[in-house]
Design a protein around this motif. Structure first.
Motif, PDB file in Angstrom:
ATOM      1  N   GLY A   1       0.799  -1.210   0.000  1.00 51.79           N
ATOM      2  CA  GLY A   1       0.000   0.000   0.000  1.00 51.79           C
ATOM      3  C   GLY A   1       0.835   1.264   0.000  1.00 51.79           C
ATOM      4  N   LEU A   2       1.969   1.246   0.699  1.00 53.83           N
ATOM      5  CA  LEU A   2       2.790   2.443   0.814  1.00 53.83           C
ATOM      6  C   LEU A   2       4.254   2.034   0.964  1.00 53.83           C
ATOM      7  CD1 LEU A   2       2.966   5.544   1.301  1.00 53.83           C
ATOM      8  CD2 LEU A   2       2.631   5.048   3.723  1.00 53.83           C
ATOM      9  N   GLN A   3       5.101   2.529   0.096  1.00 54.31           N
ATOM     10  CA  GLN A   3       6.528   2.258   0.226  1.00 54.31           C
ATOM     11  C   GLN A   3       7.040   3.103   1.386  1.00 54.31           C
ATOM     12  OE1 GLN A   3       8.784   2.728  -3.349  1.00 54.31           O
ATOM     13  NE2 GLN A   3      10.724   2.486  -2.309  1.00 54.31           N
ATOM     14  N   THR A   4       7.490   2.443   2.441  1.00 52.48           N
ATOM     15  CA  THR A   4       7.854   3.154   3.661  1.00 52.48           C
ATOM     16  C   THR A   4       8.853   2.359   4.476  1.00 52.48           C
ATOM     17  OG1 THR A   4       6.938   4.256   5.608  1.00 52.48           O
ATOM     18  CG2 THR A   4       5.953   2.165   5.010  1.00 52.48           C
ATOM     19  N   SER A   5       9.304   2.936   5.554  1.00 58.06           N
ATOM     20  CA  SER A   5      10.144   2.243   6.524  1.00 58.06           C
ATOM     21  C   SER A   5       9.266   1.823   7.688  1.00 58.06           C
ATOM     22  CB  SER A   5      11.251   3.160   7.043  1.00 58.06           C
ATOM     23  OG  SER A   5      12.118   3.520   5.999  1.00 58.06           O
ATOM     24  N   VAL A   6       9.516   0.626   8.192  1.00 57.86           N
ATOM     25  CA  VAL A   6       8.774   0.108   9.343  1.00 57.86           C
ATOM     26  C   VAL A   6       9.799  -0.204  10.420  1.00 57.86           C
ATOM     27  CG1 VAL A   6       7.273  -1.744  10.171  1.00 57.86           C
ATOM     28  CG2 VAL A   6       6.971  -0.850   7.856  1.00 57.86           C
ATOM     29  N   LEU A   7       9.513   0.191  11.631  1.00 57.42           N
ATOM     30  CA  LEU A   7      10.444  -0.061  12.732  1.00 57.42           C
ATOM     31  C   LEU A   7      10.697  -1.551  12.901  1.00 57.42           C
ATOM     32  CD1 LEU A   7       9.302   2.463  15.470  1.00 57.42           C
ATOM     33  CD2 LEU A   7      11.374   2.548  14.075  1.00 57.42           C
ATOM     34  N   TYR A   8      11.950  -1.894  13.154  1.00 57.82           N
ATOM     35  CA  TYR A   8      12.356  -3.279  13.357  1.00 57.82           C
ATOM     36  C   TYR A   8      11.738  -3.826  14.635  1.00 57.82           C
ATOM     37  CZ  TYR A   8      15.336  -7.239  14.558  1.00 57.82           C
ATOM     38  OH  TYR A   8      15.800  -8.477  14.908  1.00 57.82           O
ATOM     39  N   LYS A   9      11.206  -5.043  14.543  1.00 59.56           N
ATOM     40  CA  LYS A   9      10.654  -5.738  15.702  1.00 59.56           C
ATOM     41  C   LYS A   9      11.228  -7.141  15.694  1.00 59.56           C
ATOM     42  CE  LYS A   9       6.333  -7.270  17.757  1.00 59.56           C
ATOM     43  NZ  LYS A   9       4.877  -7.353  17.588  1.00 59.56           N
ATOM     44  N   LYS A  10      12.051  -7.438  16.679  1.00 57.66           N
ATOM     45  CA  LYS A  10      12.718  -8.742  16.739  1.00 57.66           C
ATOM     46  C   LYS A  10      11.691  -9.875  16.672  1.00 57.66           C
ATOM     47  CE  LYS A  10      15.987 -11.493  19.244  1.00 57.66           C
ATOM     48  NZ  LYS A  10      17.247 -11.473  19.890  1.00 57.66           N
ATOM     49  N   GLY A  11      11.958 -10.828  15.768  1.00 58.89           N
ATOM     50  CA  GLY A  11      11.100 -11.998  15.622  1.00 58.89           C
ATOM     51  C   GLY A  11       9.882 -11.792  14.737  1.00 58.89           C
ATOM     52  N   ALA A  12       9.675 -10.579  14.264  1.00 53.19           N
ATOM     53  CA  ALA A  12       8.504 -10.308  13.415  1.00 53.19           C
ATOM     54  C   ALA A  12       8.679 -10.968  12.050  1.00 53.19           C
ATOM     55  CB  ALA A  12       8.304  -8.807  13.250  1.00 53.19           C
ATOM     56  N   SER A  13       7.563 -11.382  11.469  1.00 49.48           N
ATOM     57  CA  SER A  13       7.597 -12.043  10.166  1.00 49.48           C
ATOM     58  C   SER A  13       7.589 -11.010   9.039  1.00 49.48           C
ATOM     59  CB  SER A  13       6.385 -12.959  10.007  1.00 49.48           C
ATOM     60  OG  SER A  13       5.209 -12.182   9.820  1.00 49.48           O
ATOM     61  N   VAL A  14       7.838 -11.508   7.848  1.00 53.03           N
ATOM     62  CA  VAL A  14       7.765 -10.671   6.656  1.00 53.03           C
ATOM     63  C   VAL A  14       6.383 -10.021   6.580  1.00 53.03           C
ATOM     64  CG1 VAL A  14       7.688 -10.764   4.128  1.00 53.03           C
ATOM     65  CG2 VAL A  14       9.432 -12.040   5.362  1.00 53.03           C
TER      66      VAL A  14
END
Length: 103
Positions: A2-15
């Motif tokens: 939906g939006l090309q953006t940066s997402v904060l890293y979250k350890k263990g989060a999936s794709v």
């Protein structure tokens, strides 16, 4: 997505966590061509129910678009192929006929 953006890293989060937080997949997204590029340069192809790499901070998730389908293009290619094969077959039959009539 939906939006090309940066997402904060979250350890263990999936794709899918990162895709969902970027607005989710659009209809034009090719679900079969989702890649994760890790910070060490390794590239992984992801599947909805398959293997997912351990994403680290700084990784990039790439969701490619579905290839465009041009309506009627398949039939045009079939028609061109049939025309080419017909021409080749005609030439072969002519060559056989000439070789049989030559003394």
């Amino acid at each position: 997505v939906g939006l090309q953006t940066s997402v904060l890293y979250k350890k263990g989060a999936s794709v899918w966590h990162y895709i969902d937080n970027a607005g989710g997949l659009r209809e034009t997204a090719d679900k079969r061509r989702i890649k994760v590029i890790l910070t060490n340069g390794r590239i992984f192809q992801c599947r909805r129910w398959g293997f997912e790499p351990d994403i680290n901070a700084g990784s990039t998730v790439v969701v490619e678009k579905k290839p465009e389908r041009i309506p009627g293009r398949a039939m045009e290619l079939v028609a061109q192929s049939v025309a080419a094969m017909t021409g080749i077959l005609t030439m072969l039959l002519l060559a056989i006929q000439l070789s049989n009539t030559t003394p």
